[in-house]
Design a protein around this motif. Structure first.
Motif, PDB file in Angstrom:
ATOM      1  N   GLY A  89      -0.923   0.425   9.443  1.00  0.00           N
ATOM      2  CA  GLY A  89      -1.121  -0.857   8.760  1.00  0.00           C
ATOM      3  C   GLY A  89      -1.181  -0.710   7.255  1.00  0.00           C
ATOM      4  O   GLY A  89      -0.694  -1.580   6.510  1.00  0.00           O
ATOM      5  N   GLY A  90      -1.774   0.396   6.767  1.00  0.00           N
ATOM      6  CA  GLY A  90      -1.853   0.620   5.328  1.00  0.00           C
ATOM      7  C   GLY A  90      -0.477   0.774   4.700  1.00  0.00           C
ATOM      8  O   GLY A  90      -0.216   0.253   3.609  1.00  0.00           O
ATOM      9  N   ALA A  91       0.416   1.471   5.400  1.00  0.00           N
ATOM     10  CA  ALA A  91       1.780   1.659   4.889  1.00  0.00           C
ATOM     11  C   ALA A  91       2.553   0.343   4.901  1.00  0.00           C
ATOM     12  O   ALA A  91       3.301   0.039   3.966  1.00  0.00           O
ATOM     13  CB  ALA A  91       2.513   2.713   5.717  1.00  0.00           C
ATOM     14  N   VAL A  92       2.361  -0.457   5.957  1.00  0.00           N
ATOM     15  CA  VAL A  92       3.064  -1.743   6.061  1.00  0.00           C
ATOM     16  C   VAL A  92       2.641  -2.665   4.913  1.00  0.00           C
ATOM     17  O   VAL A  92       3.479  -3.284   4.250  1.00  0.00           O
ATOM     18  CB  VAL A  92       2.797  -2.396   7.425  1.00  0.00           C
ATOM     19  N   SER A  93       1.328  -2.743   4.659  1.00  0.00           N
ATOM     20  CA  SER A  93       0.837  -3.573   3.550  1.00  0.00           C
ATOM     21  C   SER A  93       1.400  -3.086   2.218  1.00  0.00           C
ATOM     22  O   SER A  93       1.860  -3.881   1.394  1.00  0.00           O
ATOM     23  CB  SER A  93      -0.693  -3.540   3.488  1.00  0.00           C
ATOM     24  N   ALA A  94       1.367  -1.761   2.010  1.00  0.00           N
ATOM     25  CA  ALA A  94       1.804  -1.190   0.736  1.00  0.00           C
ATOM     26  C   ALA A  94       3.284  -1.461   0.477  1.00  0.00           C
ATOM     27  O   ALA A  94       3.673  -1.831  -0.642  1.00  0.00           O
ATOM     28  CB  ALA A  94       1.530   0.307   0.711  1.00  0.00           C
ATOM     29  N   LYS A 307      -4.979  -6.636   0.460  1.00  0.00           N
ATOM     30  CA  LYS A 307      -5.959  -5.678   0.975  1.00  0.00           C
ATOM     31  C   LYS A 307      -7.353  -6.106   0.550  1.00  0.00           C
ATOM     32  O   LYS A 307      -7.549  -6.577  -0.565  1.00  0.00           O
ATOM     33  CB  LYS A 307      -5.626  -4.280   0.433  1.00  0.00           C
ATOM     34  N   THR A 308      -8.319  -5.955   1.461  1.00  0.00           N
ATOM     35  CA  THR A 308      -9.721  -6.148   1.099  1.00  0.00           C
ATOM     36  C   THR A 308     -10.533  -4.986   1.649  1.00  0.00           C
ATOM     37  O   THR A 308     -10.209  -4.432   2.702  1.00  0.00           O
ATOM     38  CB  THR A 308     -10.299  -7.462   1.658  1.00  0.00           C
ATOM     39  N   THR A 309     -11.569  -4.603   0.923  1.00  0.00           N
ATOM     40  CA  THR A 309     -12.503  -3.588   1.418  1.00  0.00           C
ATOM     41  C   THR A 309     -13.927  -4.052   1.113  1.00  0.00           C
ATOM     42  O   THR A 309     -14.148  -4.870   0.217  1.00  0.00           O
ATOM     43  CB  THR A 309     -12.292  -2.212   0.734  1.00  0.00           C
ATOM     44  N   PHE A 390       2.644 -17.108   0.338  1.00  0.00           N
ATOM     45  CA  PHE A 390       3.367 -15.945   0.854  1.00  0.00           C
ATOM     46  C   PHE A 390       2.745 -15.494   2.177  1.00  0.00           C
ATOM     47  O   PHE A 390       1.524 -15.517   2.333  1.00  0.00           O
ATOM     48  CB  PHE A 390       3.337 -14.795  -0.149  1.00  0.00           C
ATOM     49  N   ASP A 391       3.594 -15.132   3.091  1.00  0.00           N
ATOM     50  CA  ASP A 391       3.114 -14.679   4.403  1.00  0.00           C
ATOM     51  C   ASP A 391       4.111 -13.659   4.950  1.00  0.00           C
ATOM     52  O   ASP A 391       4.686 -13.826   6.019  1.00  0.00           O
ATOM     53  CB  ASP A 391       2.986 -15.880   5.354  1.00  0.00           C
ATOM     54  N   PHE A 392       4.324 -12.579   4.169  1.00  0.00           N
ATOM     55  CA  PHE A 392       5.417 -11.675   4.534  1.00  0.00           C
ATOM     56  C   PHE A 392       4.973 -10.377   5.195  1.00  0.00           C
ATOM     57  O   PHE A 392       5.801  -9.536   5.516  1.00  0.00           O
ATOM     58  CB  PHE A 392       6.315 -11.360   3.328  1.00  0.00           C
ATOM     59  N   ILE A 393       3.673 -10.173   5.411  1.00  0.00           N
ATOM     60  CA  ILE A 393       3.243  -8.920   6.033  1.00  0.00           C
ATOM     61  C   ILE A 393       3.093  -9.115   7.537  1.00  0.00           C
ATOM     62  O   ILE A 393       2.259  -9.903   7.992  1.00  0.00           O
ATOM     63  CB  ILE A 393       1.921  -8.406   5.430  1.00  0.00           C
ATOM     64  N   LYS A 394       3.916  -8.434   8.314  1.00  0.00           N
ATOM     65  CA  LYS A 394       3.860  -8.487   9.775  1.00  0.00           C
ATOM     66  C   LYS A 394       3.501  -7.093  10.284  1.00  0.00           C
ATOM     67  O   LYS A 394       4.198  -6.118  10.001  1.00  0.00           O
ATOM     68  CB  LYS A 394       5.216  -8.908  10.367  1.00  0.00           C
ATOM     69  N   TYR A 395       2.411  -7.011  11.029  1.00  0.00           N
ATOM     70  CA  TYR A 395       1.902  -5.716  11.482  1.00  0.00           C
ATOM     71  C   TYR A 395       2.405  -5.380  12.883  1.00  0.00           C
ATOM     72  O   TYR A 395       2.728  -6.281  13.671  1.00  0.00           O
ATOM     73  CB  TYR A 395       0.375  -5.727  11.460  1.00  0.00           C
ATOM     74  N   MET A 422     -14.364  -6.199   9.744  1.00  0.00           N
ATOM     75  CA  MET A 422     -13.520  -5.006   9.760  1.00  0.00           C
ATOM     76  C   MET A 422     -12.060  -5.348  10.023  1.00  0.00           C
ATOM     77  O   MET A 422     -11.162  -4.653   9.560  1.00  0.00           O
ATOM     78  CB  MET A 422     -14.063  -4.010  10.776  1.00  0.00           C
ATOM     79  N   HIS A 423     -11.825  -6.439  10.746  1.00  0.00           N
ATOM     80  CA  HIS A 423     -10.442  -6.894  10.924  1.00  0.00           C
ATOM     81  C   HIS A 423      -9.845  -7.316   9.586  1.00  0.00           C
ATOM     82  O   HIS A 423      -8.645  -7.127   9.347  1.00  0.00           O
ATOM     83  CB  HIS A 423     -10.393  -8.059  11.914  1.00  0.00           C
ATOM     84  N   GLU A 424     -10.681  -7.880   8.722  1.00  0.00           N
ATOM     85  CA  GLU A 424     -10.202  -8.242   7.386  1.00  0.00           C
ATOM     86  C   GLU A 424      -9.778  -7.002   6.600  1.00  0.00           C
ATOM     87  O   GLU A 424      -8.791  -7.019   5.876  1.00  0.00           O
ATOM     88  CB  GLU A 424     -11.296  -8.990   6.615  1.00  0.00           C
ATOM     89  N   GLU A 425     -10.538  -5.918   6.763  1.00  0.00           N
ATOM     90  CA  GLU A 425     -10.218  -4.688   6.049  1.00  0.00           C
ATOM     91  C   GLU A 425      -8.983  -4.002   6.632  1.00  0.00           C
ATOM     92  O   GLU A 425      -8.178  -3.437   5.899  1.00  0.00           O
ATOM     93  CB  GLU A 425     -11.405  -3.731   6.101  1.00  0.00           C
ATOM     94  N   ASP A 426      -8.854  -4.026   7.946  1.00  0.00           N
ATOM     95  CA  ASP A 426      -7.708  -3.404   8.608  1.00  0.00           C
ATOM     96  C   ASP A 426      -7.200  -4.365   9.680  1.00  0.00           C
ATOM     97  O   ASP A 426      -7.745  -4.450  10.777  1.00  0.00           O
ATOM     98  CB  ASP A 426      -8.106  -2.075   9.244  1.00  0.00           C
ATOM     99  N   PRO A 427      -6.155  -5.152   9.366  1.00  0.00           N
ATOM    100  CA  PRO A 427      -5.679  -6.184  10.291  1.00  0.00           C
ATOM    101  C   PRO A 427      -5.066  -5.635  11.575  1.00  0.00           C
ATOM    102  O   PRO A 427      -4.786  -6.405  12.488  1.00  0.00           O
ATOM    103  CB  PRO A 427      -4.629  -6.942   9.467  1.00  0.00           C
ATOM    104  N   THR A 428      -4.854  -4.305  11.648  1.00  0.00           N
ATOM    105  CA  THR A 428      -4.320  -3.755  12.903  1.00  0.00           C
ATOM    106  C   THR A 428      -5.439  -3.488  13.913  1.00  0.00           C
ATOM    107  O   THR A 428      -5.163  -3.045  15.026  1.00  0.00           O
ATOM    108  CB  THR A 428      -3.513  -2.467  12.649  1.00  0.00           C
ATOM    109  N   TRP A 429      -6.704  -3.722  13.526  1.00  0.00           N
ATOM    110  CA  TRP A 429      -7.779  -3.810  14.508  1.00  0.00           C
ATOM    111  C   TRP A 429      -7.808  -5.249  15.008  1.00  0.00           C
ATOM    112  O   TRP A 429      -8.128  -6.180  14.263  1.00  0.00           O
ATOM    113  CB  TRP A 429      -9.138  -3.474  13.879  1.00  0.00           C
TER     114      TRP A 429
END
Length: 718
Positions: A89-94, A307-309, A390-395, A422-429
Motif C-alpha cells: 500500500g505504501g508503494a501504491v500511494s507513493a 498519507k496520514t500517521t 481527486f480519487d486516483f489511489i486504488k489499493y 489504523m485503517h486511515e494510516e494504512d488503507p490496506t488494513w
C-alpha cells in the motif's frame, strides 16, 4: 528551507524488494545532501526512514517515509517505500504522487518477485523507472547476471549507464559510460576521484557508450538526425534523449551503487538532478470529473492528501501533494470530500520524523501539516472557487484475513476506534463488522501485515487482543423442486391467529422459464402466474417471489407478510444457519379466516412452509471461491502446484512472466486461511500472490457432511 518553484521540484519513489537496501540508500542520500551529519544503520535502529518503534523492532520498513534532498538548486522529494509485499500500500500511494521510480535491486539476487510486482505498478501508473543495482560489495554480488535478467525481462529498454570494475569486498570503482569517466572511492566512500577510463576497460566502455548514444537518440527526432549526421551526441544531448526516453518509458537506465559504503550515491543524485523530469513535465492528474490539472503555481490551490500517521506528542500528521496553485500558512481551504473548512496553521518540509517549517509550497511540492480537524487520507482540500476532487489511489485486494477481538470484552469499543484509526494510516488494513459471521474481520496483504497490526495495538495502545480463525461466509441453496404447506393456528381466549400457506420452491437461474406445471406425490400442480417480484439479495444471489394465488384464497394484503417470513428464513438457512440464495418461490394456495387472520399469522405460515420445503429440496452448501495468481520462480513451481492441489484448487493455467512462472487457479476461501505463510515457507519468501473473489460453488459431499456435523454440534452446545 527556501520556497522552491514548480520547475525546481522532482518527486521520486524508492522501490525494491525487501533486503535490497532502500533505507540504507535513503540514509546515504540524506548524508550526501547535508540533511544529516552522520549516517545511521538499520541494525542500530537510528535511520531517518525507519523511525517507528515497530520498524526498529522488526528491522525493516513498515511505512513509506517522505524525505527531501536539496541538490544543485533543486528539491528532490523522495518517498522510501517498504519492500515487503505485505506493505505494498505504501508503494501504491507513493507512485500516485511521485513522477519517477528508483528501483533498487540487490546484486546478490537480481530481479526478484518483489521487483516484478512493484514494476507492474510503475507500468500501471506509467512512471519512469531507473534501476539501481545495490550491494555490489557483497561476495555474492553478480552485476552481469543482474543486467542479463533486466534485459531478459525488460528488453533493450534496460540500458547501462554504469558498470562496476569489480564486485565483492574489493568493490571501489565504476565506469560511467554517459560521462566516459571512472569513479573511484576511498574506503570511507563519499566524494570520488574522477579518473580517465583505464586502457583495459576502454573497449567495453566505448561499446556501452555507443549503445547509450543510440538509445538516447531514439526518443527525439532532432537528436536522431544529429546522430546520423555526426555519429555521436554531446553529453547534454544524451541527457535530453534519456529524459525523453524516461518520460515515454522507452528507456530504463541502470546505475551502480553501494549504499552501505556511500559509493556512487552522489553520482546517482547528480543524475536525478540533471536528467529526471520535473513534476511540471509529467502527465497531468485527472479529477473525478475528468479535468486534467496542470501543476501551475498560478492556478487555483488544490492539495491531495495521500498519507496520514499518528505520532506521539503530535497527533495526526497529514501528508499532501500540492497538485495546483500554492499553499501558505494561514490559508483557509475547503474539504471537497467532506464539506468541512480547514485552516493550514503550519506547513512542513519533511525528512522522516524531522520536520522543518516553511511559509508556503508551490504546485508539485510534497509536504505535511498537523492538527487538521476533519481530513482523511484520499481527501482533497481546495482554495476559494476551486472544486477539484481527486480519487486516483486504488489499493490491491486483501490476501489474509483473521477474526479479531479484545482479550477483555469490555474493550470492544476501544478496539473498534483503534482499528478505524489504523485503517486511515494504512488503507490496506480492511476492517469489517460482519453481522453474518458475528465476528470483526480484519484483512490485509499477508500474515506479517496482520502481525504488525497486532504488535502496534498491543505495544502502542496497550490493548491485549487475539486473532481467531475467521468463519467462512457459506451460502445455502436448493438443487430440486419441493412443495410444502403450513397452517398457523393459535387461539388464546382473545383474538386468534390463523394463516395457511401452500408454496412450491425451486432452484433459480438467470433466464429460466416462467412457472408451469409441477408434479409431487402423484398429484399435479398448475401455476397461474399473477405477479413476479425479483429481489437482489444483499449477500448475493436472488429471491424470486411469484404470486400464483387464484380465487382470493389469500388476500393480497397478506403477501408482503408471507414474503417477510420467507426472507427471514433465508437469512438463516436450515443447514448451517448461513444465508440462502437463488430460490424461486411460488405461493399458489392457502386459507384465511375472516376474523383471526393477520400479518403475523401469514408471516409465520410462510416462514415455516418455506423451511419445510427447503429441507425437502435437496439443499446444498455453497462456498466462496477465489481466483488466485501466484508469481513464483520456476524452481519452486512444482512444489507450489502440489500445495495448491492439496487445497482443493482447480489449476486454470500458467504462463511465464519476466523470468518467473505465473500460476492461475480457483481455490476455496476455506483453504486459503494461511496460504501466504505456506507460500513464503515453500519458496523462501521469493513468491507472491493475489486473490480476488470469483463466486460461489457447491462444496463436495464429504465437506458438506463435515460442515453439517460441526453446525449440529454448535446447536447442541447452545
Amino acid at each position: 528551507m527556501k520556497v522552491y518553484q514548480t520547475n525546481e521540484i522532482k518527486n521520486i519513489s524508492i522501490l525494491g524488494s525487501s533486503g535490497s537496501g532502500k533505507t540504507t540508500l535513503a540514509e546515504a542520500m540524506l548524508f550526501e545532501g547535508g540533511v544529516i551529519k552522520r549516517r545511521g544503520t538499520v541494525e542500530a535502529g537510528n535511520t531517518v526512514s525507519d523511525y517507528f518503534p515497530v520498524e526498529k523492532d522488526y528491522g525493516y520498513s513498515v511505512f513509506s517515509t517522505v524525505f527531501s534532498v536539496e541538490w544543485n538548486g533543486l528539491k528532490l522529494n523522495f518517498i522510501d517505500c517498504p519492500g515487503s509485499d505485505d506493505f505494498i500500500g505504501g508503494a501504491v500511494s507513493a507512485l500516485n504522487v511521485t513522477d519517477t521510480a528508483l528501483m533498487v535491486i540487490n546484486a546478490q539476487y537480481g530481479v526478484e518477485v518483489g521487483t516484478i510486482n512493484q514494476f507492474r505498478y510503475t507500468e500501471q501508473f506509467h512512471k519512469p523507472v531507473i534501476f539501481v543495482v545495490n550491494q555490489l560489495d557483497n561476495d555474492k554480488a553478480d552485476f552481469d547476471n543482474t543486467v542479463h535478467q533486466l534485459r531478459e525481462n525488460y528488453g533493450a529498454k534496460a540500458v547501462q549507464i554504469q558498470y562496476p570494475v569489480q564486485t565483492g569486498a574489493a568493490f571501489n570503482a565504476v565506469v560511467d559510460v554517459l560521462k566516459m569517466k571512472m569513479y573511484r572511492w576511498k574506503p570511507e566512500g563519499g566524494k570520488p576521484d574522477v579518473l580517465d577510463i583505464p586502457a583495459e576497460e576502454l573497449d567495453k566502455a566505448t561499446e556501452l557508450h555507443k549503445a547509450l548514444v543510440e538509445a538516447a537518440a531514439e526518443h527525439d527526432d532532432t537528436l536522431m538526425e544529429k546522430f546520423f549526421e555526426e555519429g555521436t551526441l554531446s553529453e547534454d544531448d544524451m541527457r535530453a534523449g534519456i529524459r525523453a526516453g524516461l518520460v515515454s518509458r522507452g528507456m530504463f537506465p541502470i546505475f551502480c551503487v553501494c549504499a552501505g559504503k556511500d559509493m556512487c550515491v552522489r553520482r546517482t543524485l547528480e543524475f536525478l538532478g540533471n536528467v529526471v523530469p520535473c513534476t511540471d513535465k509529467m502527465p497531468r492528474p485527472v479529477t473525478t470529473e475528468g479535468i486534467e490539472v496542470t501543476a501551475d503555481p498560478a492556478g487555483p490551490t488544490s492539495l491531495f492528501f495521500f498519507k496520514t500517521t499518528i505520532e506521539p506528542h503530535i497527533g495526526q500528521v497529514s501528508y499532501f501533494k500540492v497538485v495546483s496553485g500554492k499553499v501558505k500558512v494561514g490559508d483557509d481551504l475547503t474539504n471537497a470530500d467532506r464539506g468541512s473548512k480547514e485552516r493550514i496553521a503550519q506547513l512542513f518540509a519533511v525528512d522522516g520524523q524531522i520536520r522543518s517549517e516553511v511559509s508556503e509550497m508551490e504546485a508539485g511540492d510534497i509536504g505535511a501539516t498537523v492538527k487538521l480537524k476533519d481530513v482523511r487520507r484520499g481527501n482533497t482540500l481546495n482554495g476559494k472557487g476551486c472544486e477539484y476532487r481527486f480519487d486516483f489511489i486504488k489499493y490491491p485486494e486483501p490476501k489474509f484475513r483473521r477474526a479479531i477481538k479484545p482479550v477483555n470484552e469490555a474493550d470492544a469499543e476501544k478496539l473498534s476506534e483503534i482499528l478505524s484509526r489504523m485503517h486511515e494510516e494504512d488503507p490496506t488494513w480492511i476492517v469489517e463488522q460482519s453481522k453474518e459471521l458475528k465476528q470483526t474481520i480484519v484483512s490485509g496483504q499477508g500474515e506479517f501485515h496482520l502481525r504488525t497490526l497486532k504488535w502496534r495495538i498491543e505495544n502502542n495502545d496497550k490493548l491485549a487482543i487475539e486473532f481467531l480463525e475467521p468463519k467462512i461466509p457459506y451460502r445455502e441453496t436448493i438443487t430440486k423442486s419441493a412443495r410444502a404447506d403450513y397452517r398457523h393456528k393459535k387461539q388464546s381466549g382473545g383474538a386468534g391467529q390463523f394463516g395457511e400457506v401452500h408454496l412450491i420452491i425451486e432452484p433459480y437461474y438467470e433466464g429460466m422459464p416462467a412457472p408451469g406445471t409441477y408434479r409431487f406425490g402423484g398429484q399435479e400442480y398448475r401455476m397461474n402466474v399473477r405477479d413476479t417480484q425479483v429481489y437482489d439479495l444483499e449477500w448475493g444471489g436472488k429471491l424470486v417471489f411469484v404470486n400464483c394465488i387464484v380465487g382470493g384464497a389469500i388476500d393480497a394484503r397478506f403477501l408482503p407478510a408471507i414474503l417477510k417470513g420467507i426472507m427471514g428464513r433465508m437469512e438463516q438457512g436450515p443447514l448451517t444457519g448461513s444465508y440462502a440464495r437463488d430460490v424461486r418461490v411460488c405461493v399458489y394456495d392457502g386459507k384465511m379466516h375472516p376474523v383471526d387472520s393477520n400479518e403475523i399469522s401469514f408471516m409465520l405460515a410462510g416462514r415455516n412452509a418455506f423451511s419445510t420445503a427447503f429441507r425437502d429440496a435437496a439443499p446444498k452448501i455453497l462456498e466462496p471461491i477465489y481466483d488466485i495468481e501466484v508469481l513464483v520462480p520456476g524452481d519452486y513451481l512444482g512444489d507450489v502446484m502440489s500445495d495448491l492441489q492439496g487445497r482443493r484448487a482447480l489449476i486454470m493455467g500458467m504462463n511465464s512472466e519476466r523470468g518467473c512462472e505465473k500460476l492461475m487457479a480457483k481455490v476455496p476461501l476455506k483453504e486459503m486461511s494461511s496460504y501466504s505463510t505456506s507460500l513464503s515457507s515453500i519458496t523462501g519468501g521469493r513468491a507472491s500472490f493475489t486473490m480476488k473473489f470469483s463466486g460461489y460453488e457447491l462444496v463436495p459431499t464429504d465437506v458438506q457432511e463435515k460442515l453439517l456435523k460441526e453446525y449440529a454440534a454448535t446447536q447442541t452446545e447452545e
